[in-house]
Enzyme design. Structure first.
Site, mmCIF file in Angstrom:
data_model
loop_
_atom_site.group_PDB
_atom_site.id
_atom_site.type_symbol
_atom_site.label_atom_id
_atom_site.label_comp_id
_atom_site.label_asym_id
_atom_site.label_seq_id
_atom_site.Cartn_x
_atom_site.Cartn_y
_atom_site.Cartn_z
ATOM 1 N N SER A 1 -0.548 9.961 2.669
ATOM 2 C CA SER A 1 0.308 10.354 3.785
ATOM 3 C C SER A 1 1.630 9.624 3.657
ATOM 4 C CB SER A 1 -0.363 9.951 5.108
ATOM 5 O OG SER A 1 0.523 10.080 6.196
ATOM 6 N N TYR B 1 -4.609 2.675 9.563
ATOM 7 C CA TYR B 1 -4.328 3.988 8.975
ATOM 8 C C TYR B 1 -3.260 3.905 7.885
ATOM 9 C CZ TYR B 1 -3.593 8.927 8.372
ATOM 10 O OH TYR B 1 -3.498 10.173 7.820
#
Length: 173
Positions: free
Chosen positions: A118, A132
């Site tokens: 990401s 994350y």
């Protein structure tokens, strides 16, 4: 991948969703899909998947590590087992799957490993999602290193660093 003529091995925790997806891909592209229901958070699952592939005589030429989710809240808001499970899915499982499937790719002289990271792995982390960005940053660096290690042996590795995308991920999170 189905549109490009690949037959697929689909794996996730929910068989019904896998069967629906396989049927959609077959109807749209004529691709065959092997369904292996598995929970990557269970001990031994990557090895079990590799064993199941071997039993079926299937070789993996392209591994897509796409499993993932988020744990909202500050680090101390959740018990340690919640974070341990998260790290297992986001970090340990992709590395173990690559490690287990890499020998076959090297033996055949070709292969691809695609780690879904990401843009979060490339920018500063945010409060409330402590692990994350860190896990996605790990996948980026892991992919870069693996690419360098095996680029001259026919195995290419990359990390996909997509930006914000509306998906079920956000509904669940």
């Amino acid at each position: 991948l189905a549109a490009r003529g690949y037959d697929l091995v689909l794996t996730a925790r929910r068989t019904d969703r896998l069967e629906t997806l396989a049927a959609e891909l077959k109807a749209a592209h004529g691709s065959d899909s092997t369904i292996l229901t598995a929970d990557l958070n269970q001990p031994g699952t990557p090895q079990q998947l590799v064993d199941a592939l071997s039993e079926r005589g299937l070789a993996v030429d392209l591994l897509v590590n796409n499993a993932g989710y988020g744990v909202p809240g500050y680090l101390r808001d959740q018990d340690w087992p919640v974070h341990a499970d998260f790290l297992h899915i986001m970090v340990s499982a992709p590395v173990e799957l690559a490690w287990r499937l890499l020998p076959g790719m090297l033996e055949r002289g070709h292969g691809r490993i695609l780690n879904i990271a990401s843009v979060a792995g490339l920018i500063p982390g945010t409060a409330g999602h402590t692990l994350y960005a860190a896990s996605k940053g790990f996948l980026v660096k892991f992919s870069q290193s693996l690419a360098l290690e095996y680029r001259n042996r026919g195995v290419n590795t990359c990390a996909v660093c997509a930006g914000f995308t509306l998906s079920e991920f956000h509904d669940v999170n």
